[in-house]
Write an enzyme that holds these catalytic residues in place. Sequence first.
Site, short mmCIF file in Angstrom:
data_model
loop_
_atom_site.label_atom_id
_atom_site.label_comp_id
_atom_site.label_asym_id
_atom_site.label_seq_id
_atom_site.Cartn_x
_atom_site.Cartn_y
_atom_site.Cartn_z
N ARG A 25 39.59 27.49 37.66
CA ARG A 25 39.17 28.32 36.52
C ARG A 25 38.45 27.45 35.48
NH1 ARG A 25 40.46 30.55 40.13
NH2 ARG A 25 41.90 32.28 40.42
N SER B 23 43.49 38.87 33.57
CA SER B 23 44.52 37.83 33.50
C SER B 23 44.28 36.96 32.28
CB SER B 23 44.49 36.98 34.77
OG SER B 23 44.78 37.76 35.91
N GLU C 142 43.08 31.86 29.58
CA GLU C 142 41.82 31.95 30.32
C GLU C 142 40.65 32.39 29.43
OE1 GLU C 142 41.27 33.76 34.06
OE2 GLU C 142 43.19 33.11 34.88
#
Length: 351
Positions: A168, A243, A338
């Site tokens: 990520r 998320s 995130e």
Amino acid sequence: MKFPLKIYDNYSLVQKNTLGLPSIARYYAEVNSVAELQTALVFARERQLPVIPLGGGSNVVLGDFLDALVVHVNLKGRTVLSRDPDCVRVRAEAGENWHEFVLWSLDNQACGLENLSLIPGNVGAAPIQNIGAYGVELTDYFLSLEAINLETGLVEDFDRQRCGFGYRDSVFKREKRDQYIIVSVTLDLDVTLKPNLGYGQLGDLLARRLGNKSPSAIDISQAVCDIRREKLPDPSEVGNAGSFFKNPEVSQSEMDRLKQAYPDIVAYPLGQNWKLAAGWLIDQAGLKGVREGCVGTYQKQALVLVNHGGATGRDVLSFSRQVQQRVNDKFGVQLEREPRLYMEDVDKIIR
């Protein structure tokens, strides 16, 4: 100087972010070509304004007022560049919806992205985040991208090495942060399906549906969509950014400690380390379906923070910090957010 591009001032972004947060941009422009984007950058440079790129608005937390030029990157186009017995090379412009691009690739007999179905957002954001799901990451099929240098206005090429992909993560979240806007992405996809079914519920669901029959890429895509729809709220119904936390990575010794204390802990091997399921950690910390004011965790998936209506960016940030603290107190594990946070002082981005 008179600009041919329409630039709005004091523009509401409440409909431009999937969390549905109220936010005002000092200036806002929608660009439909590289030339329009370059024009917008000239406007920002002349006024010494920060530039905030916005695509699908699915991975951002916006503050009340952004003293910047917010640029909605709306470049469109999908092309099969070449095809040989093993590989289909495809290119997509940054403003293309990611999920629609995945379905388009499958329609063109190009496999590999099926596990990444229904991930929210646009193509341009995919490399920044190195999006991934069910054992597949963008980097697995990435060839190159084009990005505009915000300082020079010139288009530059980035190959996989230059992008510096991680979990990520990419160079665009680190040393090249706020220096480029991605305008296109080129991928090398497979002619022959190579199913990746070993992660999460995916293999079990397909086995129930198909028995011993081998799944097609479409079968896998549909199963991924069904799982995601079951676990994740539709942003058009409940404001969310998908998320909200990364799955944390821990060492073998740390995993041994956690496994001894929590035998049922959900984790996956990652080289010499382990990746923990952040949703499980939040759930076990007693935070699944919890609500504080206008913000809470989703009742079906603790990894997702939701705006129940009326929340601000500061509310979301405050609640996310409480989640991080509770998980750290219980497990000794630090969760990392995130989404990108754009708060009032855009020159001091909260990381």
